[in-house]
Design a protein around this motif. Structure first.
Motif: not given
Length: 401
Positions: A42-60
């Motif tokens: 099933h499609p996962f919720p759009d906000f998951v993608r948005e949260e990952l992008r918003a916090h991508e700097a934290d992969y560092g």
């Protein structure tokens, strides 16, 4: 090295290579459709993608093993809403830990919680039969004896742990239990859970509750072990969740198997020990993943939409299969557990005539004195979109005649 190799000699073979071997050389009778693997589509919720992008700097950044306060608070809030727990029943700072999908933590908990000896003997770890293979791997890694307790139609697909011999229960260190059950979809009611928790406390073993399908159900929300604990007398320690740990994941609830995000919660003393263990020997959950997971646990609407999609597919299965192949509506989860007489023969026939890959129940089970409890069954995963699922079910039914 030899000892380690001997220890894992009893490890069950993964069911999927066995299935590939079973079907090798057979040409599928139609465009192949894989209904053998329980991977949500099933499609996962759009906000998951948005949260990952918003916090991508934290992969560092290195994430803390305990996760973030926002994650733990979201989990505590969901537990309270989903299982009707009183406010503050679960302390987010001491009784909740993030995990990288539940499989690694279900494995690691046995290394921590199963002692070298119990009642002067090798400890036993009790596992429902059929079972999730990770449980057996955990038991063997911990140096315990895995004991497979049958979950058959005659006992409602729920193992009778209370009926086991006293000497076995005395040396039991852990019971793994999954409700809703994979593969049968059986759900333990609260009375069953309360009896099992009481048994755990009487014999001093840990109840490891795998509740990863708890938000996917047909009619009635399945009971949870934490809520069952709150209806029992509080142990002398003052911890209402003594001897109990529960595991939950976003893989099924939110159709996010690739996020590898879940949590465990329960017995405060055990959770603090597990926290220390995980600080040394377990992977952290990345900070962007924790942010996305917190958003998912805070949102119940997408989980309800996800659940409705599965309910619609169960409706279709009932319409297409009727009363054939022992069909029943699973109370929880997204698998059909169909009695076809010989699961291996049926899997070959369905592949050869219909091009649909299903999993023989024998591959999820171990032989016992009464035979193999999964031998007559096939497991069918209802994870594809509606039209694809209906097509697969029609092909399956036509192939079996």
């Amino acid at each position: 090295m030899a000892d380690a190799q001997d220890r894992f000699a009893a490890l069950p073979e993964s069911p999927f290579p066995r299935l590939n071997d079973l079907l090798a050389g057979i040409k599928p009778g139609a465009e192949p459709l894989m209904m053998s693997l329980g991977e949500p589509q099933h499609p996962f919720p759009d906000f998951v993608r948005e949260e990952l992008r918003a916090h991508e700097a934290d992969y560092g950044r290195y994430p803390p093993i305990i996760g973030t306060a926002g994650f733990r608070d979201a989990v505590a809030g969901w537990l309270g809403r989903r299982f009707d727990l009183p406010v503050g029943a679960v302390d987010p700072d001491t009784q909740i830990l993030p995990v990288n999908g539940t499989r690694e933590a279900l494995f690691n908990i046995a290394l921590l919680a199963s002692p070298p000896e119990k009642a002067g003997k090798q400890p036993a770890i009790l596992i429902p039969n059929p079972f999730y293979q990770c449980y057996a791997a955990a038991a063997l890694a911990a140096g315990a004896e895995p004991r497979y307790i049958a979950a058959r139609a005659e006992n409602g697909f729920l193992p009778d742990f209370e009926g086991l011999p006293g000497d076995l229960l005395a040396r039991t260190s852990i019971v793994y239990f999954c409700s809703p059950a994979n593969p049968q979809g059986a759900v333990a009611d609260k009375d069953y859970l309360k009896r099992l928790i009481t048994l755990a406390r009487h014999h001093g073993f840990l109840l490891v509750m795998d509740e990863c399908y708890s938000d996917i159900y047909d009619k009635v929300p399945p009971a949870g072990a934490l809520s069952a604990c709150l209806e029992l007398p509080v142990p002398a320690s003052g911890d209402a969740f003594e001897n109990v740990i529960v595991f939950h994941s976003l893989s099924k609830r939110s159709s996010l198997p690739g996020l590898r995000s879940g949590f465990c919660a329960g017995d405060k003393k055990l959770m603090m020990r597990f926290r220390s263990f995980r600080n040394i020997a377990a992977p952290q959950s990345p900070l962007p993943v924790l942010a996305a997971a917190a958003a998912a646990w805070n949102d119940d609407a997408h989980a309800a939409e996800n659940r409705a999609l599965y309910q619609k597919k169960i409706d279709a299965a009932e319409r297409i299969l009727g009363n054939r192949f022992g069909f029943y509506r699973p109370a929880g989860g997204f698998f059909l557990w169909l009695d076809v007489g010989d699961g291996e023969a049926a899997a070959r026939q369905i592949w050869e005539k219909g091009g649909v890959k299903v999993l023989p129940g024998k591959y999820l089970s171990r032989d016992d004195e009464a035979g193999n409890p999964g031998e007559a069954y096939i497991r069918v995963a209802l994870v594809h979109p509606q039209d694809t699922t209906e097509d697969g079910l029609k092909r399956l039914a036509n192939a079996l005649g």
